[in-house]
Scaffold this motif. Structure first.
Motif, PDB file in Angstrom:
ATOM      1  N   ASN A   1       0.804  -1.233   0.000  1.00 48.42           N
ATOM      2  CA  ASN A   1       0.000   0.000   0.000  1.00 48.42           C
ATOM      3  C   ASN A   1       0.835   1.280   0.000  1.00 48.42           C
ATOM      4  N   GLY A   2       2.103   1.227  -0.401  1.00 47.27           N
ATOM      5  CA  GLY A   2       2.863   2.472  -0.427  1.00 47.27           C
ATOM      6  C   GLY A   2       4.360   2.269  -0.560  1.00 47.27           C
ATOM      7  N   TYR A   3       5.102   3.217  -0.007  1.00 48.55           N
ATOM      8  CA  TYR A   3       6.561   3.212  -0.098  1.00 48.55           C
ATOM      9  C   TYR A   3       7.181   3.575   1.251  1.00 48.55           C
ATOM     10  N   GLN A   4       8.326   2.951   1.521  1.00 46.82           N
ATOM     11  CA  GLN A   4       9.135   3.347   2.680  1.00 46.82           C
ATOM     12  C   GLN A   4      10.277   4.221   2.181  1.00 46.82           C
ATOM     13  N   VAL A   5      10.505   5.355   2.865  1.00 49.00           N
ATOM     14  CA  VAL A   5      11.505   6.336   2.419  1.00 49.00           C
ATOM     15  C   VAL A   5      12.547   6.529   3.515  1.00 49.00           C
ATOM     16  N   LYS A   6      13.811   6.370   3.151  1.00 47.58           N
ATOM     17  CA  LYS A   6      14.914   6.600   4.101  1.00 47.58           C
ATOM     18  C   LYS A   6      15.181   8.102   4.184  1.00 47.58           C
ATOM     19  N   ILE A   7      14.290   8.784   4.883  1.00 46.31           N
ATOM     20  CA  ILE A   7      14.312  10.245   4.913  1.00 46.31           C
ATOM     21  C   ILE A   7      15.549  10.780   5.623  1.00 46.31           C
ATOM     22  N   GLY A   8      16.056  10.038   6.621  1.00 50.55           N
ATOM     23  CA  GLY A   8      17.218  10.515   7.374  1.00 50.55           C
ATOM     24  C   GLY A   8      18.474  10.630   6.544  1.00 50.55           C
ATOM     25  N   ASN A   9      18.556   9.880   5.438  1.00 55.26           N
ATOM     26  CA  ASN A   9      19.759   9.896   4.608  1.00 55.26           C
ATOM     27  C   ASN A   9      20.037  11.249   3.973  1.00 55.26           C
ATOM     28  N   VAL A  10      19.006  12.099   3.897  1.00 57.20           N
ATOM     29  CA  VAL A  10      19.204  13.382   3.204  1.00 57.20           C
ATOM     30  C   VAL A  10      20.139  14.315   3.973  1.00 57.20           C
ATOM     31  N   ILE A  11      20.406  14.072   5.260  1.00 60.56           N
ATOM     32  CA  ILE A  11      21.324  14.948   5.999  1.00 60.56           C
ATOM     33  C   ILE A  11      22.785  14.521   5.827  1.00 60.56           C
ATOM     34  N   GLY A  12      23.020  13.452   5.077  1.00 55.29           N
ATOM     35  CA  GLY A  12      24.380  12.988   4.871  1.00 55.29           C
ATOM     36  C   GLY A  12      24.843  12.070   5.981  1.00 55.29           C
ATOM     37  N   MET A  13      25.903  11.326   5.717  1.00 57.01           N
ATOM     38  CA  MET A  13      26.411  10.347   6.685  1.00 57.01           C
ATOM     39  C   MET A  13      26.874  11.040   7.961  1.00 57.01           C
ATOM     40  N   GLN A  14      26.653  10.383   9.092  1.00 54.51           N
ATOM     41  CA  GLN A  14      26.982  10.944  10.399  1.00 54.51           C
ATOM     42  C   GLN A  14      27.974  10.038  11.128  1.00 54.51           C
ATOM     43  N   SER A  15      28.813  10.657  11.943  1.00 51.52           N
ATOM     44  CA  SER A  15      29.691   9.849  12.793  1.00 51.52           C
ATOM     45  C   SER A  15      28.870   9.206  13.901  1.00 51.52           C
ATOM     46  N   GLN A  16      29.393   8.125  14.471  1.00 56.45           N
ATOM     47  CA  GLN A  16      28.654   7.419  15.519  1.00 56.45           C
ATOM     48  C   GLN A  16      29.609   6.844  16.545  1.00 56.45           C
ATOM     49  N   LEU A  17      29.071   6.653  17.753  1.00 53.89           N
ATOM     50  CA  LEU A  17      29.813   6.057  18.859  1.00 53.89           C
ATOM     51  C   LEU A  17      28.988   4.905  19.437  1.00 53.89           C
ATOM     52  N   TYR A  18      28.550   3.995  18.583  1.00 51.03           N
ATOM     53  CA  TYR A  18      27.671   2.912  19.017  1.00 51.03           C
ATOM     54  C   TYR A  18      28.378   1.903  19.928  1.00 51.03           C
ATOM     55  N   GLU A  19      29.677   1.716  19.733  1.00 50.65           N
ATOM     56  CA  GLU A  19      30.382   0.711  20.527  1.00 50.65           C
ATOM     57  C   GLU A  19      30.427   1.134  21.992  1.00 50.65           C
ATOM     58  N   ASP A  20      30.018   0.253  22.858  1.00 48.90           N
ATOM     59  CA  ASP A  20      29.975   0.538  24.289  1.00 48.90           C
ATOM     60  C   ASP A  20      31.343   0.208  24.893  1.00 48.90           C
ATOM     61  N   ILE A  21      32.111   1.245  25.215  1.00 46.39           N
ATOM     62  CA  ILE A  21      33.468   1.047  25.717  1.00 46.39           C
ATOM     63  C   ILE A  21      33.669   1.862  26.992  1.00 46.39           C
ATOM     64  N   ASP A  22      34.721   1.514  27.712  1.00 46.02           N
ATOM     65  CA  ASP A  22      35.166   2.360  28.815  1.00 46.02           C
ATOM     66  C   ASP A  22      36.062   3.440  28.225  1.00 46.02           C
ATOM     67  N   ARG A  23      35.603   4.664  28.311  1.00 47.45           N
ATOM     68  CA  ARG A  23      36.335   5.765  27.696  1.00 47.45           C
ATOM     69  C   ARG A  23      37.693   5.932  28.356  1.00 47.45           C
ATOM     70  N   PHE A  24      38.745   6.093  27.532  1.00 44.80           N
ATOM     71  CA  PHE A  24      40.103   6.249  28.049  1.00 44.80           C
ATOM     72  C   PHE A  24      40.528   7.718  28.081  1.00 44.80           C
ATOM     73  N   HIS A  25      40.303   8.438  26.972  1.00 43.50           N
ATOM     74  CA  HIS A  25      40.769   9.819  26.863  1.00 43.50           C
ATOM     75  C   HIS A  25      39.674  10.814  27.247  1.00 43.50           C
ATOM     76  N   PRO A  26      40.066  12.007  27.682  1.00 46.24           N
ATOM     77  CA  PRO A  26      39.086  13.095  27.791  1.00 46.24           C
ATOM     78  C   PRO A  26      38.460  13.372  26.427  1.00 46.24           C
ATOM     79  N   ILE A  27      37.250  13.936  26.432  1.00 48.58           N
ATOM     80  CA  ILE A  27      36.509  14.190  25.187  1.00 48.58           C
ATOM     81  C   ILE A  27      36.900  15.556  24.639  1.00 48.58           C
TER      82      ILE A  27
END
Length: 642
Positions: free
Chosen positions: A519-545
């Motif tokens: 009954n329609g279409y699915q649209v990846k609307i978020g892609n229009v802002i361009g690729m984004q960096s991510q921090l998905y990996e759950d780690i113990d941070r070592f360095h200050p941010i």
């Protein structure tokens, strides 16, 4: 070494002779196979120990001081990557007058011993920058071998020195021994938990520091890993010099003042001034901007090792200089124009932390010209920069500021314009071919460091680089897109007005963002802002941010809703993550929302990072903001036929 101020002071006092510790130092007679804990076996190599001995003695046949550096280390190589990393011994030869001795022994996994010395080790003569380095090749090195290296360098006397303790591989035990001999030894450590202790070597006072279990340098996003390394600096002045830290800084100011604040103006400068500066121009920003642009367009920076490149007569006659001495042309022109400025000496914050409390010439690598009334900087050796905020890699570091009266002070290099770096986007989206194709019409404004980076890429890139820039500026990450229109405004490096935005108008079409569903279409609307960096990996941070620079994004996306369709999944467009300071202010956030205006879906996004640094113990809050942008990029909505 490029862009570095060396203070090498030679003393001519008659001093009594000290015994030479390095002559009696050696490795253990029997070489042993090193066994490591199972937890370390997944690394490519492990430093078993590293010992550095720095020794100062009186010259036997003169009144000079001689410095000896002995380096002794053992490394366990565990796999092919480790073999590749450690098959060559590279020795920096700066200030070295003689390689006194080198010997190496390798025990392979079967216990067989191979030894090398000055006569049997292979030196590679075609090594890049071979004048400044010696490169010895260890033939036949295999995995699960143990390398032990011992060599001593005779060096010119230099009051100042430093040692990097943390490497790209972990080290079980590290030791630094300073035998100051006829000098006074002072050590300051950075990022090191262990303390420097006094000791006695052959009846003479010395200083020693021992550090255990040094981890390999951990490379993390939003961090300055190299600058955060465990390291130390030392000073070894003569007792009669009575030098304190402020004296070193005063020497620097005195030494550079003739070229940084010239008292005599070269005749050619007046000719250039009449060409560059408009008659009756009194605006300081305009004068400095024109001077900066003129020099960067008309003078060439040479990397040749030619002393003439430091001479103002040669520089003006040939319009060629090295990347340090080019500052003379600036100071001459600015002085002739009557412009008030200060000189700033600092270092790249990704490699060196500037320490006002302990003088180290290794910190003095970058020069800026600061205009206190305008609160703006010129970076003389950065072709891509024009007058504005300090370059991003110097921002946040400390520096020494020197005025025309040769008074100086220390300050963090801050960004005075809090809204300097921004990206604004207005995106219009329409559908064609019954929602199979999306047409994206986009207007973008880049200011501050974003604009500098884009202009640099546009003006200095090859064809491949220009193609990459075009992809980035036309919704990066969208596959199989067709660029219908691509126009850049304000592309030139020189802009008359402060922080003029770099503007991009583009139009693309693609069928990669839509998927047929029931009954329609699915649209990846978020892609229009361009690729984004991510921090998905759950780690113990070592360095200050630490972010690259404070910046802000403001997006408005207008989607024309096709007639006869409704939208599902709009709740997935709503994000609201923030990092709130102790004062209660949002200093980092990603927030998105939407509204329906008749036949249009309007999505608004604001993301910002107001400060350069964030607390490590609040990493998860920072991470949530970063990941919200990445989550939005992955967002889809559905257009359902009514």
């Amino acid at each position: 070494m490029k862009n570095i101020v060396f203070i090498i002071i030679l003393f001519t006092y008659t001093l009594s002779s000290y015994s030479q510790f390095y002559k009696d130092y050696s490795w253990e007679e029997e070489a042993n196979i090193v066994d490591l804990e199972a937890t370390l076996m997944n690394e490519s190599s492990i430093g078993v120990f590293e010992k550095t001995i720095v020794e100062f003695i009186s010259g036997k046949f003169s009144n000079t001081i001689i410095k000896y550096e002995t380096h002794h280390y053992q490394i366990k190589v565990l796999n092919d990557k480790g073999v590749s990393k450690h098959s060559n011994i590279i020795i920096p030869m700066n200030e070295v007058t003689n390689l006194k001795d080198i010997k190496v022994r390798i025990i392979d996994k079967n216990g067989e011993l191979t030894e090398f010395d000055n006569n049997t080790i292979d030196e590679l003569g075609d090594f890049e920058s071979s004048v400044n380095f010696k490169n010895f090749h260890l033939a036949g090195l295999n995995d699960n071998s143990t390398i032990e290296v011992l060599y001593t360098l005779e060096k010119q006397y230099n009051i100042h020195g430093n040692k990097i303790l943390q490497k790209s591989y972990s080290i079980k035990k590290s030791e630094f021994l300073l035998i100051p001999g006829p000098t006074q030894g002072i050590i300051k450590t950075y990022s090191v938990n262990s303390k420097v202790k006094d000791t006695i070597i052959n009846t003479y006072p010395a200083k020693i520091i021992k550090v255990v279990d040094i981890p390999a340098i951990i490379d993390e996003e939003y961090a300055t890993a190299i600058a955060n390394r465990q390291r130390l600096s030392f000073q070894c002045p003569l007792p009669d010099d009575n030098m304190n830290q402020e004296d070193y800084w005063e020497n620097i100011v005195s030494n550079i003042s003739p070229i940084m604040f010239p008292k005599n103006i070269h005749p050619k400068i007046f000719e250039i001034s009449s060409e560059v500066i408009q008659k009756n121009e009194i605006n300081e920003y305009n004068i400095a901007n024109n001077i900066d642009d003129y020099i960067k367009n008309n003078f060439t920076i040479s990397e040749n090792d030619n002393v003439s490149l430091n001479n103002i007569n040669y520089i003006l006659e040939n319009k060629t200089s090295n990347d340090f001495s080019i500052i003379q042309v600036y100071t001459q022109l600015l002085t002739a124009a009557g412009i008030n400025y200060e000189i700033v000496i600092t270092s790249n914050r990704y490699y060196n932390r500037f320490d006002p409390e302990f003088f180290d010439p290794n910190m003095l690598r970058e020069f800026l010209i600061y205009f206190p009334e305008e609160k703006k900087y010129i970076a003389p050796n950065r072709l891509e920069y024009r007058i504005g905020e300090a370059p991003f890699d110097l921002l946040g570091n400390y520096g020494i500021y020197i005025d025309r009266m040769l008074d100086f002070y220390f300050s963090e290099i801050i960004q005075s314009d809090q809204s300097y770096s921004r990206i604004k986007r207005n995106i219009k989206i329409e559908f064609e071919r019954k929602l199979k194709k999306i047409v994206i019409d986009e207007y973008q404004e880049y200011s501050g460091h974003w604009a500098t980076n884009n202009r640099s890429l546009l003006n200095f890139s090859d064809e491949e680089g220009l193609a990459g820039l075009k992809d980035y500026l036309t919704a990066s990450g969208i596959e199989n897109k067709k660029v219908i229109n691509y126009e850049i405004i304000n592309a030139e490096l020189f802009q008359k007005n402060y922080n003029t935005p770099f503007i991009v108008n583009s139009k693309i079409s693609t069928e990669s963002l839509t998927t047929k569903i029931k009954n329609g279409y699915q649209v990846k609307i978020g892609n229009v802002i361009g690729m984004q960096s991510q921090l998905y990996e759950d780690i113990d941070r070592f360095h200050p941010i630490e972010v690259t620079y404070p910046n802000q994004y403001d997006y408005r996306i207008v989607v024309k809703i096709p007639k006869g369709y409704s939208i599902e999944g709009l709740e997935g467009l709503v994000f609201n993550k923030s990092y709130i300071s102790l004062m209660g202010n949002k200093i980092c956030k990603f927030e998105s929302n939407y509204e329906i205006n008749e036949n249009e879906l309007v999505i608004s996004i604001q993301e910002f990072y107001k400060t350069l640094r964030y607390q490590k113990n609040r990493y998860n809050e920072f991470r949530d903001v970063i990941n919200s942008a990445a989550d939005f990029y992955n967002t889809s909505i559905k257009f359902i036929k009514k």
